[in-house]
Design an enzyme around this catalytic site. Structure first.
Site, PDB file in Angstrom:
ATOM      1  N   GLY A  10      36.265 -77.475  95.870  1.00 60.45           N
ATOM      2  CA  GLY A  10      35.572 -77.029  97.077  1.00 60.45           C
ATOM      3  C   GLY A  10      35.355 -78.228  97.985  1.00 60.45           C
ATOM      4  N   MET A  12      33.155 -81.193 100.304  1.00 59.57           N
ATOM      5  CA  MET A  12      32.086 -82.141  99.976  1.00 59.57           C
ATOM      6  C   MET A  12      30.732 -81.426 100.050  1.00 59.57           C
ATOM      7  SD  MET A  12      33.183 -85.734 101.803  1.00 59.57           S
ATOM      8  CE  MET A  12      31.731 -86.620 101.208  1.00 59.57           C
ATOM      9  N   PHE A  13      29.765 -81.930  99.351  1.00 57.36           N
ATOM     10  CA  PHE A  13      28.390 -81.407  99.326  1.00 57.36           C
ATOM     11  C   PHE A  13      28.278 -80.017  98.684  1.00 57.36           C
ATOM     12  CE2 PHE A  13      29.035 -84.031 103.140  1.00 57.36           C
ATOM     13  CZ  PHE A  13      28.193 -85.085 102.851  1.00 57.36           C
ATOM     14  N   GLY A  15      28.407 -79.568  95.382  1.00 57.15           N
ATOM     15  CA  GLY A  15      27.857 -79.672  94.025  1.00 57.15           C
ATOM     16  C   GLY A  15      28.925 -79.686  92.939  1.00 57.15           C
ATOM     17  N   ASP A  82      36.037 -87.269  87.652  1.00 55.14           N
ATOM     18  CA  ASP A  82      35.336 -86.993  88.913  1.00 55.14           C
ATOM     19  C   ASP A  82      36.188 -87.518  90.070  1.00 55.14           C
ATOM     20  OD1 ASP A  82      33.237 -85.970  90.433  1.00 55.14           O
ATOM     21  OD2 ASP A  82      32.135 -87.869  90.435  1.00 55.14           O
ATOM     22  N   GLU A  83      36.040 -86.937  91.253  1.00 53.74           N
ATOM     23  CA  GLU A  83      36.779 -87.376  92.444  1.00 53.74           C
ATOM     24  C   GLU A  83      38.283 -87.399  92.158  1.00 53.74           C
ATOM     25  OE1 GLU A  83      35.037 -88.988  95.301  1.00 53.74           O
ATOM     26  OE2 GLU A  83      33.020 -88.998  94.443  1.00 53.74           O
ATOM     27  N   CYS A 139      27.644 -74.507 105.944  1.00 50.17           N
ATOM     28  CA  CYS A 139      28.154 -75.041 107.210  1.00 50.17           C
ATOM     29  C   CYS A 139      27.014 -75.700 107.981  1.00 50.17           C
ATOM     30  CB  CYS A 139      28.789 -73.940 108.054  1.00 50.17           C
ATOM     31  SG  CYS A 139      29.275 -74.516 109.701  1.00 50.17           S
ATOM     32  N   CYS A 177      32.334 -74.269 108.072  1.00 50.72           N
ATOM     33  CA  CYS A 177      33.047 -73.010 107.843  1.00 50.72           C
ATOM     34  C   CYS A 177      34.354 -73.028 108.637  1.00 50.72           C
ATOM     35  CB  CYS A 177      32.174 -71.826 108.245  1.00 50.72           C
ATOM     36  SG  CYS A 177      31.975 -71.686 110.042  1.00 50.72           S
ATOM     37  N   HIS A 180      33.914 -73.433 112.414  1.00 48.39           N
ATOM     38  CA  HIS A 180      33.337 -74.684 112.923  1.00 48.39           C
ATOM     39  C   HIS A 180      34.037 -75.939 112.438  1.00 48.39           C
ATOM     40  CE1 HIS A 180      29.827 -71.873 113.674  1.00 48.39           C
ATOM     41  NE2 HIS A 180      30.276 -72.253 114.854  1.00 48.39           N
TER      42      HIS A 180
HETATM   43  P1  TTP Z   1      33.009 -85.635  96.762  1.00 47.35           P
HETATM   44  O1  TTP Z   1      32.557 -85.902  95.363  1.00 47.35           O
HETATM   45  O2  TTP Z   1      33.902 -84.486  97.003  1.00 47.35           O
HETATM   46  O3  TTP Z   1      31.761 -85.458  97.699  1.00 47.35           O
HETATM   47  P2  TTP Z   1      30.363 -84.968  97.285  1.00 47.35           P
HETATM   48  O4  TTP Z   1      29.848 -85.852  96.198  1.00 47.35           O
HETATM   49  O5  TTP Z   1      29.587 -84.837  98.565  1.00 47.35           O
HETATM   50  O6  TTP Z   1      30.648 -83.505  96.739  1.00 47.35           O
HETATM   51  P3  TTP Z   1      30.021 -82.748  95.503  1.00 47.35           P
HETATM   52  O7  TTP Z   1      28.556 -82.625  95.760  1.00 47.35           O
HETATM   53  O8  TTP Z   1      30.698 -81.431  95.560  1.00 47.35           O
HETATM   54  O9  TTP Z   1      30.347 -83.543  94.292  1.00 47.35           O
HETATM   55  O10 TTP Z   1      33.629 -86.995  97.313  1.00 47.35           O
HETATM   56  C1  TTP Z   1      34.496 -86.975  98.361  1.00 47.35           C
HETATM   57  C2  TTP Z   1      34.995 -88.372  98.652  1.00 47.35           C
HETATM   58  O11 TTP Z   1      36.227 -88.259  99.350  1.00 47.35           O
HETATM   59  C3  TTP Z   1      34.087 -89.165  99.578  1.00 47.35           C
HETATM   60  O12 TTP Z   1      34.096 -90.523  99.123  1.00 47.35           O
HETATM   61  C4  TTP Z   1      34.775 -89.092 100.942  1.00 47.35           C
HETATM   62  C5  TTP Z   1      36.211 -88.971 100.559  1.00 47.35           C
HETATM   63  N1  TTP Z   1      37.078 -88.227 101.493  1.00 47.35           N
HETATM   64  C6  TTP Z   1      38.243 -88.840 101.957  1.00 47.35           C
HETATM   65  O13 TTP Z   1      38.532 -89.994 101.628  1.00 47.35           O
HETATM   66  N2  TTP Z   1      39.070 -88.126 102.799  1.00 47.35           N
HETATM   67  C7  TTP Z   1      38.807 -86.833 103.186  1.00 47.35           C
HETATM   68  O14 TTP Z   1      39.601 -86.242 103.918  1.00 47.35           O
HETATM   69  C8  TTP Z   1      37.601 -86.211 102.683  1.00 47.35           C
HETATM   70  C9  TTP Z   1      37.285 -84.805 103.071  1.00 47.35           C
HETATM   71  C10 TTP Z   1      36.771 -86.946 101.842  1.00 47.35           C
HETATM   72 ZN    ZN Z   2      29.881 -72.481 110.687  1.00 46.58          ZN
HETATM   73 MG    MG Z   3      30.934 -85.576  94.050  1.00 49.71          MG
END
Ligand code: TTP
Ligand code: ZN
Ligand code: MG
Length: 199
Positions: A10, A12-13, A15, A82-83, A139, A177, A180
């Site tokens: 999914g 970022m943000f 979870g 992770d990541e 969003c 979303c 947006h």
């Molecule tokens: P995530 O772990 O996906 O971000 P998050 O910790 O907010 O999500 P979650 O709560 O779901 O765990 O980390 C995304 C990383 O990827 C962040 O370091 C930014 C980077 N990134 C890029 O380098 N290029 C991109 O196009 C995007 C969308 C993110």
């Molecule tokens: Zn929206």
């Molecule tokens: Mg993360």
């Protein structure tokens, strides 16, 4: 017996890391890895947004196969990544190797980059997964379900041609979303439309 592959994906943000950690903690013994390029937080732990921490090893993104070969599978019953979007293609062989050891693999990673295109090898892992949870965020503009990640540079939406991985740049990210999410050069929703929505 082959292990099971569970993918948490999914925007970022959403979870994703927390969801993976929660599941990892159900196993007696697990190890977790994250790419050594992401130093937003500490080097030794995966720290989720809700402050939960688990030990994780930062590893070079192209060495993951050699690392999984050295795990003691008598003891370890799950391996987490992770990541995952940042690992190179050898992640696919590494995941297969662990599954063949009858050990479960949990993966957390972005399915899509800021352009809404496949990010690394996460989509390949989704296809091979036994369980896949697509998580959503909220969003930032309308509060609705967000399945995309908006990159913003100096207050402006990023352009399609910007590098997918920007290290140490002044970018910020927001969940958005479909309506947006926008690119500066107009791909996706129209830039002006979104700007007027934002007000
Ligand atoms: P995530 O772990 O996906 O971000 P998050 O910790 O907010 O999500 P979650 O709560 O779901 O765990 O980390 C995304 C990383 O990827 C962040 O370091 C930014 C980077 N990134 C890029 O380098 N290029 C991109 O196009 C995007 C969308 C993110
Ligand atoms: Zn929206
Ligand atoms: Mg993360």
């Amino acid at each position: 017996m082959r292990g099971k592959l569970k993918v948490y994906t999914g925007p970022m943000f959403a979870g994703k890391t927390s969801a993976m950690v929660q599941e990892l903690e159900k196993y007696d013994e697990f190890v977790a890895f994250k790419p050594d390029m992401d130093d937003r937080y500490s080097e030794e732990e995966i720290i989720t947004h809700n402050g939960h921490e688990i030990p994780a090893n930062s590893v070079p993104t192209d060495k993951i196969f050699f690392i999984v070969e050295s795990i003691n599978y008598e003891k370890v019953s799950a391996v987490g990544f992770d990541e995952a979007q940042f690992f190179d293609e050898s992640l696919l062989d590494a995941v297969d190797y662990v599954l063949e050891e009858n050990t479960d693999v949990l993966v957390s990673g972005l399915d899509l980059d800021f352009r809404r295109e496949n990010f690394g090898y996460v989509s390949k892992l989704i296809k091979k997964s036994d369980v896949c949870k697509k998580l959503l965020a909220r969003c930032e503009v309308c509060g609705g379900d967000a399945e995309y990640t908006q990159r913003i540079i100096n207050g402006e939406p990023a352009s399609y041609d910007d590098p997918v991985v920007l290290i140490g740049a002044e970018e910020k990210y927001e969940p958005r979303c479909d309506n947006h999410h926008v690119l500066r050069d107009g791909t996706g929703s129209s830039y002006e439309e979104v700007l007027s929505d934002i007000g």
